[in-house]
Design a protein around this motif. Structure first.
Motif: not given
Lengths: 496, 506, 154
Positions: A109-112, A114
């Motif tokens: 989900l390409k989360e910020h 991390q």
């Protein structure tokens, strides 16, 4: 029997392993692969340390270590016994699996942020193991509070409006109850007994307090550890579902909520002592509180369309099984209750992983949008099926055993009302899980909302959920070491 | 040199204050280093004195060699040694913080500011170490006069607040002076320890004059410490003063007055008289409950950050007054421990408020907007202070609450316990409201955006070193005195236990 | 009658209380900031009066010893009570000289009040300075006017 005790620093190391991992995680923030490597190293190290103590504990020996005296008469101390070991095993093994899963999920989900995510994840795990291995009420409380705060950034990871609301509910519930109820109860116990509040197999409160005080303290502790999701202090749990799924999975199906029930079990067994509770006949009131939560939450779960919310309400009900089991004050009930910590953990984490995998692959959150999804994500939905079997308590899944002992416990004590509650709840569980699975696989082609092309989620996520599903099945055939641990612990709490 | 350590606590700030006044306005640059140096000297002297007290017990130091009761005596035991260390180190930290702020907020009055600053610390330290009741009054006025001026150096509203403070402060100090007068009539002595001896030897405790003295002194001290409902002067004074002023006044003035109250109840009037003969305990504990609740609830209504903190001080004063009047040994220990803990945690949050004001120029909570991204280290310092005020382990605030609640349960004052818990929860609401704004921003995004800027930091700007370092040191101190509270409490217990305050319910 | 006695024998206390109350009244009820300060000054003066009055003794004189007085005292009060009472130490240059402390007023309270007067003057000074600053900033020394200016925003 007199349990022998050895002094060793391993429990402390097991607790610190993940806390120290924060440093490499932060330092390696620009290299994601190494950063996750650090998480795994710490995870395996932690699991190894916990595992290394298992044979000793199975022998009936306890391991303890006192760090230092922080308030006169009160120490920060660690002590490992059957119950603590059981919980630590569950938490530390599932951390590894969850880490695997979160890599798939977070990258997918390409989360910020991390790095922040992994750091606080590690801190939370330390707090969890700290709770599991706490030697006295004071240490337990310290780690309990640490966990509340360390999970806040995880719950509110998205930093949007919804996360803020969820996080606010989360903290208000947990802090209000822990500061408002547990802290005064804790200090009251300390003042009344004047002791170091070390957990003892048969409790230490007996003889210090009267009946009314015991009842008030019991209620303060039971509702104070609101992480257990007992109604009416449960609403943080659905609220906290705004978190990324790995967080929901580990923290809200395993670590946080289990810490809540674990604390309650500890207080019942280690502070009051089951015999003392039986003497005062305080078990009944707790069983009724738990029974109420079980039934009501199952009914609410039925009406939820958001999959994660349905799982959350299911969790609330299942947690109360554990409390109910211990409050039956019978050996079988206690055994079942402790086993349920482990069995429910593996079952529920599988379900959460599935929910997350579905969201990651298709973006769907609602159950009504999942018709026919079995054709698109067969592995995921089979795992989901196994997980729900375990929660309902049907053979071929580990959940059967814990339910079996819980029911056995009610019969043993002749508490048929509770038997009825447990059975009704199982039916309700089936009613809110099986239709999902059924609709996923067996729907008319025109109803299906998905093309029949197999397209699973990120491989890491699929691996993780298959693994936990598999383990759930394995536990049906071989429920060790949890059965031995639970039975050994139960035999110390109450005579057979 | 070592024998002179009590005097050396006062001499550096006092002499340097004069020096700064003389030299400062020609060479503005020397003011800051001189101030810091002198306060560092004072801290060293305090620590040395504390060490000597721990090793050898009470130190009696006769000024100029005049023996008491005629000469002025500095009498330093476990209690005031600890408070003196606290006062001087808080002073030093605030002084470091002031480096850029004083020239920024009062550009043409730098030397005057530092002169007053040093004199304030001198006055406070003098109050703490003196053993003479009248000398205490003089020191009280030294501290008060300087603080009026320090507050009045702020913007418009600060001036009005300072004016009100002048009036209230004078009434408080005058009451104290009157009380001392009555004590002098009865005992013929001004030395605190001598007064107690005379009162005891001649059995004067039944005398109405002593009662009047007690009431006068107590009310006077209560006004000076802003004990609800005598607190009206405090919120605006601390909220509108220059940031350095509130960073030094907020933590110290009220705390030193609490020390004075403890000193007077324990040393001058004695436990027997204060707690048993008077039977005031219940009333005062209830008053402190009111103070705690009123302070906390008023804080909840504030939008101005420093005003909110000022109301928290009022609540904290309630903690300590209540803790003392529980008439319980653990409660007393808790109150004394809280003096130290609260001084540092108030300093911590006021420093942060100052930094925030310096950075954004805003006074209200919206200044917190997105600060987690902009200055994470500063926020960490603030978090420790906030957690301490809420009472989250292992910060110092948790342990002070621990002892206070223990004292409350011991003495059966459950209303006090409940008030403490409610106030903790309100503090939690207050600070998490700020944390939320800092973390989510004033208006968080509706949906969640997956393409957030990833891990690298954007637009990061920490506070300058001279502001950040004292904040972080304070945060570290809060953690240290929390984790090692046992050693601190051991010193306090050594001081408190000879007074034989009853433990347990009556 | 009792009341009269209570007042007449302790007249100094009654007087100081009356003066103090006048000061307090001014501090609380006056609107003019300067008048408030005057009240404050009266308040402090009342306390000074109280202190000074407690040092006074009937028939006593200022505590200064002349050379011949020392000798006279030596003759008259050979057996005077030398126990350190509440009125200070007995000055003696030679071992066998005794002086009756009852003959002298208590100087200590007067000394204390020198300090208190200094404090009072400084407080008044600070108060006036602040009032001046208020006048510069708000253009008024009436409290309600200043409050109105604040309320109206800037």
């Amino acid at each position: 029997m007199s349990p022998t005790n050895i002094t060793s620093i391993i429990p402390v190391l097991a607790c610190l392993a993940s806390l120290l991992a924060v440093l490499p995680i932060v330092l390696l923030r620009s290299k994601p692969n190494f950063r996750e490597g650090a998480t795994f190293v710490a995870g395996f190290l932690k699991f190894g340390l916990v595992l290394s103590m298992l044979p000793t504990i199975l022998d009936g020996t306890t391991i303890s270590y006192t760090l230092w005296e922080i308030v006169p008469n009160l120490t920060i101390g660690f002590r490992v016994d059957g119950l603590g070991m059981l919980f630590a095993l569950v938490a530390s093994s599932l951390w590894i699996v969850t880490s695997l899963y979160s890599i798939g999920y977070m990258r997918g989900l390409k989360e910020h942020s991390q790095t922040r995510f992994y750091s606080f994840f590690a801190v939370s795990l330390s707090a969890t193991i700290g709770v599991a291995f706490a030697a006295n009420l004071f240490t337990l409380y310290l780690f309990y509070e640490m966990l509340s705060l360390a999970t806040y950034p995880l719950v509110t990871h998205h930093q949007d409006k919804e996360a803020r609301t969820g996080g606010r509910t989360y903290l208000t519930h947990l802090l209000t109850t822990s500061i408002g109820f547990v802290l005064p109860a804790l200090i009251f116990v300390f003042v009344k007994t004047g002791s170091s509040m070390e957990f003892a197999g048969s409790g230490f409160l007996k003889g210090y307090i009267g009946e009314t005080e015991a009842l008030i303290l019991l209620l303060l502790f039971t509702f104070g550890f609101a992480k257990s999701g007992l109604m009416p202090f449960h609403s943080w749990l659905p609220g906290a579902m705004v978190a990324p799924t790995p967080v929901s999975a580990l923290l809200h199906a395993v670590a946080v909520v289990k810490v809540g029930v674990f604390c309650i079990l500890r207080v019942y067994s280690g502070v009051f002592g089951l015999e003392f509770l039986k003497e005062l006949d305080l078990g009944t009131i707790i069983t009724w509180i738990a029974a109420f939560t079980i039934i009501v939450s199952s009914l609410i779960a039925l009406s939820q369309d958001n999959l994660k919310r349905r799982l959350a309400f299911s969790t609330i009900g299942q947690l109360s099984y554990i409390i109910l089991g211990m409050a039956l004050l019978t050996p079988m009930g206690a055994t079942g209750s402790m086993m349920h910590i482990a069995m429910h953990a593996f079952g529920k984490i599988t379900l959460f992983f599935c929910a997350g995998a579905i969201f990651e692959a298709t973006g769907k959150k609602k159950i009504s949008q999942m018709v026919g999804i079995g054709k698109r994500m067969p592995i995921t939905m089979i795992a989901f099926f196994i997980g729900s079997l375990s929660i309902v308590g049907i053979p071929l899944a580990g959940g059967f055993w814990s339910k079996f002992y819980l029911l056995y416990g009610t019969v043993q004590e002749g508490q048929y009302a509770m038997l009825a509650v447990l059975l009704t709840s199982s039916l309700l569980n089936a009613a809110y899980f099986f239709p999902i699975v059924f609709k996923a696989f067996f729907c008319k082609p025109e109803e299906s909302q998905f093309e029949a092309k197999v397209e699973e989620a990120h491989p890491a996520a699929v691996a993780a959920l298959s693994l936990t599903a598999l383990v759930t099945v394995v536990f049906f055939f071989y429920p060790e070491p949890f059965y031995s641990l639970a039975e050994a612990a139960a035999s110390q709490f109450i005579s057979f | 040199m070592i024998e002179q350590s009590p005097a050396l606590i006062l001499i550096p700030p006092f002499l340097v204050a004069i020096l700064v006044a003389l030299v400062g306005f020609r060479y503005q640059k020397v003011c800051f280093p001189l101030t810091v140096l002198s306060l560092a000297g004072s801290v060293v002297a305090c620590v040395v004195t504390l060490m000597r007290v721990i090793e050898g017990g009470t130190i009696r130091y006769f000024i100029a060699g005049w023996a008491p009761p005629f000469g002025i005596e500095f009498r330093i035991d476990g209690l005031n040694a600890l408070v003196a260390v606290t006062v001087s180190s808080v002073g030093l930290l605030a002084a470091i913080y002031s480096k850029n702020r004083v020239p920024a907020e009062n550009p043409d009055k730098v030397s005057q500011y530092y002169t007053l600053f040093l004199l304030l610390i001198t006055g406070l330290l003098g109050m703490v170490i003196t053993g003479d009741a009248f000398n205490l009054y003089v020191m009280l006025e030294v501290a008060a006069l300087t603080s009026y001026a320090l507050i009045a150096m702020g913007p418009k509203r600060a001036t009005l607040a300072a004016y009100k403070y002048v009036i209230m402060g004078t009434i408080g100090a005058s009451f104290y002076l009157l009380g001392v007068g009555y004590l002098y009539i009865k005992t013929g002595s001004l030395n605190m320890f001598d007064i107690h001896e005379v009162l005891k030897a001649n059995d004067l405790f039944g005398s109405p004059a002593v009662l009047v003295a007690f009431i006068m002194i107590t009310v006077g001290v209560w006004i000076k410490m802003a004990f609800f409902p005598l607190h009206a002067w405090l919120p605006n004074s601390y909220a509108y003063a220059p940031t350095t002023s509130s960073a030094i006044l907020g933590p110290l003035v009220t705390k030193v007055m609490i020390y004075v109250m403890i000193r007077l109840t324990l040393t001058v009037f004695g436990v027997e008289y204060t707690f048993i003969q008077l039977e005031w305990s219940n009333i005062v504990v209830w008053m402190s409950v009111l103070a705690i609740l009123a302070g906390s609830i008023s804080a909840l209504a504030q939008t101005d950050l420093r005003k909110m903190l000022a109301f928290l001080i009022i609540a904290e004063v309630g903690y300590m007054v209540g803790g003392v009047w529980l008439a319980d040994e653990t409660g007393m220990i808790g109150a004394i421990y809280h003096i130290i803990a609260d001084a540092f945690m108030t300093l911590c949050v006021f420093l942060f408020a100052g930094i925030l004001f310096a950075k954004t120029g805003k006074r209200d909570l919206s200044a917190m907007d997105g600060q987690f991204k902009k200055m994470p280290l500063t926020l960490v310092g603030f978090l420790v202070g906030a957690f301490s005020l809420i009472g989250i382990p292992p910060t110092a605030g948790f342990f002070s609450k621990w002892y206070l609640i223990q004292g409350g349960i011991n003495s059966g004052h459950y209303e006090y316990v409940i008030a403490l818990l409610i106030s903790s929860l309100i503090n939690a609401v207050l600070f998490f409201r700020m944390i939320e704004i800092a973390y989510f921003g004033v208006k968080p995004a509706e949906g969640h955006d997956h393409n957030h800027s990833s891990d690298h930091d954007s637009g990061r700007s920490e506070a300058s070193a001279s502001m950040l370092i004292p904040l972080l040191i304070t945060a570290a101190i809060l953690l240290l005195i929390g984790i090692f509270n046992k050693d601190l409490v051991a010193i306090i217990t050594d001081f408190v236990s000879p007074f034989n305050i009853a433990s347990g319910a009556r | 009658m009792e009341l009269f006695e209570a007042i007449s024998t302790k007249i100094n206390y009654w007087v100081y209380i009356v003066i103090m109350m006048i000061g307090l009244f001014a501090m609380i009820s006056k609107n003019n900031l300067i008048k408030k300060l005057i009240g404050m000054s009266i308040f402090q003066t009342a306390i000074i009066l109280f202190y000074v009055s407690i040092g006074v003794k009937e028939g006593a004189t200022i505590p200064i010893l002349y050379h011949d007085q020392v000798h006279a005292a030596h003759g008259d009060h050979g057996e005077a009570d030398t126990s350190h009472g509440e009125h200070g130490a007995v000055e003696s240059h030679e071992a066998d000289i005794h002086i009756n402390p009852d003959d002298f007023t208590n100087p200590l309270v007067h000394v204390l009040m020198l300090t208190a007067i200094v404090v009072g003057v400084s407080t008044l000074g600070v108060g006036l300075a602040i009032t001046q600053k208020l006048h510069r900033e708000f253009g008024s020394i009436e409290e309600h006017e200043i409050l109105e200016i604040i309320k109206s925003g800037k």
